[in-house]
Design a protein around this motif. Structure first.
Motif, PDB file in Angstrom:
ATOM      1  N   PRO A 178     -27.361  50.145  62.067  1.00  0.00           N
ATOM      2  CA  PRO A 178     -26.929  49.254  63.136  1.00  0.00           C
ATOM      3  C   PRO A 178     -27.398  47.833  62.856  1.00  0.00           C
ATOM      4  O   PRO A 178     -28.430  47.630  62.214  1.00  0.00           O
ATOM      5  N   GLY A 179     -26.632  46.873  63.319  1.00  0.00           N
ATOM      6  CA  GLY A 179     -26.968  45.476  63.092  1.00  0.00           C
ATOM      7  C   GLY A 179     -25.761  44.685  62.637  1.00  0.00           C
ATOM      8  O   GLY A 179     -24.626  45.045  62.892  1.00  0.00           O
ATOM      9  N   GLY A 180     -26.020  43.573  61.964  1.00  0.00           N
ATOM     10  CA  GLY A 180     -24.951  42.768  61.401  1.00  0.00           C
ATOM     11  C   GLY A 180     -24.612  41.516  62.177  1.00  0.00           C
ATOM     12  O   GLY A 180     -24.070  40.568  61.622  1.00  0.00           O
TER      13      GLY A 180
ATOM     14  N   MET B  55     -26.641  40.169  68.350  1.00  0.00           N
ATOM     15  CA  MET B  55     -26.765  41.164  69.411  1.00  0.00           C
ATOM     16  C   MET B  55     -26.950  42.566  68.850  1.00  0.00           C
ATOM     17  O   MET B  55     -27.788  43.345  69.336  1.00  0.00           O
ATOM     18  N   ALA B  56     -26.183  42.897  67.818  1.00  0.00           N
ATOM     19  CA  ALA B  56     -26.305  44.221  67.202  1.00  0.00           C
ATOM     20  C   ALA B  56     -27.683  44.411  66.569  1.00  0.00           C
ATOM     21  O   ALA B  56     -28.214  45.526  66.553  1.00  0.00           O
ATOM     22  N   GLU B  57     -28.269  43.341  66.048  1.00  0.00           N
ATOM     23  CA  GLU B  57     -29.619  43.437  65.489  1.00  0.00           C
ATOM     24  C   GLU B  57     -30.656  43.715  66.587  1.00  0.00           C
ATOM     25  O   GLU B  57     -31.646  44.405  66.345  1.00  0.00           O
ATOM     26  N   GLU B  58     -30.429  43.187  67.781  1.00  0.00           N
ATOM     27  CA  GLU B  58     -31.332  43.489  68.891  1.00  0.00           C
ATOM     28  C   GLU B  58     -31.263  44.974  69.248  1.00  0.00           C
ATOM     29  O   GLU B  58     -32.288  45.606  69.535  1.00  0.00           O
ATOM     30  N   ILE B  59     -30.050  45.530  69.204  1.00  0.00           N
ATOM     31  CA  ILE B  59     -29.905  46.963  69.470  1.00  0.00           C
ATOM     32  C   ILE B  59     -30.582  47.765  68.359  1.00  0.00           C
ATOM     33  O   ILE B  59     -31.216  48.792  68.622  1.00  0.00           O
ATOM     34  N   ARG B  60     -30.470  47.301  67.121  1.00  0.00           N
ATOM     35  CA  ARG B  60     -31.124  47.976  65.997  1.00  0.00           C
ATOM     36  C   ARG B  60     -32.635  48.058  66.221  1.00  0.00           C
ATOM     37  O   ARG B  60     -33.246  49.102  65.986  1.00  0.00           O
ATOM     38  N   GLU B  61     -33.208  46.955  66.687  1.00  0.00           N
ATOM     39  CA  GLU B  61     -34.652  46.947  66.907  1.00  0.00           C
ATOM     40  C   GLU B  61     -35.045  47.968  67.969  1.00  0.00           C
ATOM     41  O   GLU B  61     -36.055  48.659  67.842  1.00  0.00           O
TER      42      GLU B  61
ATOM     43  N   VAL C  84     -39.751  59.735  74.490  1.00  0.00           N
ATOM     44  CA  VAL C  84     -38.762  60.480  73.718  1.00  0.00           C
ATOM     45  C   VAL C  84     -37.381  59.893  74.001  1.00  0.00           C
ATOM     46  O   VAL C  84     -36.985  59.731  75.169  1.00  0.00           O
ATOM     47  N   VAL C  85     -36.661  59.547  72.938  1.00  0.00           N
ATOM     48  CA  VAL C  85     -35.325  58.962  73.076  1.00  0.00           C
ATOM     49  C   VAL C  85     -34.295  60.080  73.154  1.00  0.00           C
ATOM     50  O   VAL C  85     -34.212  60.930  72.256  1.00  0.00           O
ATOM     51  N   ASP C  86     -33.515  60.102  74.213  1.00  0.00           N
ATOM     52  CA  ASP C  86     -32.475  61.110  74.360  1.00  0.00           C
ATOM     53  C   ASP C  86     -31.422  60.916  73.272  1.00  0.00           C
ATOM     54  O   ASP C  86     -30.977  59.792  73.019  1.00  0.00           O
ATOM     55  N   PRO C  87     -31.003  61.984  72.578  1.00  0.00           N
ATOM     56  CA  PRO C  87     -30.021  61.850  71.497  1.00  0.00           C
ATOM     57  C   PRO C  87     -28.711  61.195  71.927  1.00  0.00           C
ATOM     58  O   PRO C  87     -28.112  60.437  71.160  1.00  0.00           O
ATOM     59  N   THR C  88     -28.259  61.460  73.150  1.00  0.00           N
ATOM     60  CA  THR C  88     -27.018  60.837  73.617  1.00  0.00           C
ATOM     61  C   THR C  88     -27.201  59.339  73.823  1.00  0.00           C
ATOM     62  O   THR C  88     -26.301  58.537  73.521  1.00  0.00           O
ATOM     63  N   CYS C  89     -28.372  58.936  74.309  1.00  0.00           N
ATOM     64  CA  CYS C  89     -28.689  57.511  74.424  1.00  0.00           C
ATOM     65  C   CYS C  89     -28.625  56.857  73.048  1.00  0.00           C
ATOM     66  O   CYS C  89     -28.056  55.774  72.882  1.00  0.00           O
ATOM     67  N   GLU C  90     -29.224  57.515  72.079  1.00  0.00           N
ATOM     68  CA  GLU C  90     -29.221  57.009  70.705  1.00  0.00           C
ATOM     69  C   GLU C  90     -27.793  56.850  70.176  1.00  0.00           C
ATOM     70  O   GLU C  90     -27.437  55.825  69.582  1.00  0.00           O
ATOM     71  N   LEU C  91     -26.958  57.857  70.421  1.00  0.00           N
ATOM     72  CA  LEU C  91     -25.574  57.820  69.962  1.00  0.00           C
ATOM     73  C   LEU C  91     -24.816  56.655  70.585  1.00  0.00           C
ATOM     74  O   LEU C  91     -24.088  55.922  69.890  1.00  0.00           O
ATOM     75  N   LEU C  92     -24.970  56.474  71.889  1.00  0.00           N
ATOM     76  CA  LEU C  92     -24.243  55.401  72.573  1.00  0.00           C
ATOM     77  C   LEU C  92     -24.708  54.024  72.114  1.00  0.00           C
ATOM     78  O   LEU C  92     -23.901  53.094  71.974  1.00  0.00           O
ATOM     79  N   LEU C  93     -26.003  53.877  71.864  1.00  0.00           N
ATOM     80  CA  LEU C  93     -26.501  52.603  71.345  1.00  0.00           C
ATOM     81  C   LEU C  93     -25.940  52.317  69.953  1.00  0.00           C
ATOM     82  O   LEU C  93     -25.613  51.161  69.630  1.00  0.00           O
ATOM     83  N   MET C  94     -25.824  53.338  69.134  1.00  0.00           N
ATOM     84  CA  MET C  94     -25.236  53.164  67.807  1.00  0.00           C
ATOM     85  C   MET C  94     -23.825  52.588  67.910  1.00  0.00           C
ATOM     86  O   MET C  94     -23.454  51.641  67.207  1.00  0.00           O
ATOM     87  N   PHE C  95     -23.029  53.170  68.783  1.00  0.00           N
ATOM     88  CA  PHE C  95     -21.651  52.713  68.895  1.00  0.00           C
ATOM     89  C   PHE C  95     -21.546  51.385  69.638  1.00  0.00           C
ATOM     90  O   PHE C  95     -20.609  50.617  69.400  1.00  0.00           O
TER      91      PHE C  95
END
Length: 215
Positions: free
Chosen positions: A41-43, A46-52, A61-72
């Motif tokens: 993630p990044g580029g 704003m996307a770099e902030e999400i990457r961080e 503990v990070v919920d896997p669905t939260c992680e997935l949605l942040l990726m997209f």
């Protein structure tokens, strides 16, 4: 104007993606091909902030669905502000990871339903934007882990994961590579830096010839 080529670089941890992308970028520069190097993630800012947010080690503990949605979420911004405009301007885009990594890490590693990834892929990317080529740097998981241990510096959250997690990730890459519609080009990443670089440059030459002929 001829559209640029979208080339992504995939693999488990420690396979040398950064070095491979540098070799690919150098080759394109030598050929006079305009290109952009980016990552996921990044580029974009704003996307770099999400990457961080995604990679930071935390007690919660990070919920896997939260992680997935942040990726997209990061991917949507990346596509709108960098990838699509660059391709339309005729530039090649070299991207360190893309949606194949989401299938591998979030579906294969985290155990999420791959159907959810496919649905978000269609929503964010539409039905046509997919990599023109995926350079899959493949090496045994143990090889990558040994390289990470020798890097120095602190590992991020993903690099703390157990070996089994990364074996699952690699299996997804293997399965996706078996489907010709995914446009995989496997590069043996278990060899020396020079051997891997030679494989990357050879593959870039093949892609460049195909691009000149087809488009």
């Amino acid at each position: 104007m001829k559209q640029g080529l979208f080339v992504t670089f995939e693999g488990t941890e420690g396979v040398g993606k950064s070095t491979a992308i540098a070799s690919a970028s150098d080759w394109l520069t030598e050929q006079g091909v305009a290109h952009r190097v980016t990552r996921e993630p990044g580029g974009t800012p704003m996307a770099e902030e999400i990457r961080e947010l995604l990679l930071r080690s935390r007690e919660e503990v990070v919920d896997p669905t939260c992680e997935l949605l942040l990726m997209f979420a990061a991917r949507a911004q990346h596509l709108a502000r960098l990838i699509r405009p660059s391709l339309e301007a005729g530039e090649w885009v070299l991207c360190d990871r893309f949606t194949d990594a989401t299938y591998a890490y979030q579906a294969g590693g985290r155990g999420l339903d791959a159907v959810s990834v496919t649905q978000l892929e269609s929503l964010v990317q539409g039905e046509s934007l997919r990599p023109d080529a995926v350079l899959w740097l493949d090496a045994p998981v143990a090889t990558g882990m040994a390289r990470i241990a020798g890097r120095g510096g602190g590992p991020d959250r993903f690099e703390y994961e157990r070996i089994r997690f990364f074996e699952n990730v690699r299996q997804v890459y293997e399965a996706r590579a078996a489907d010709p519609t995914n446009h995989y080009r496997r590069i043996d990443a278990a060899g020396s830096v020079e051997e891997v670089a030679a494989g990357v440059r050879r593959t870039m030459g093949e892609l460049h010839r195909e691009w000149q002929y087809l488009r």
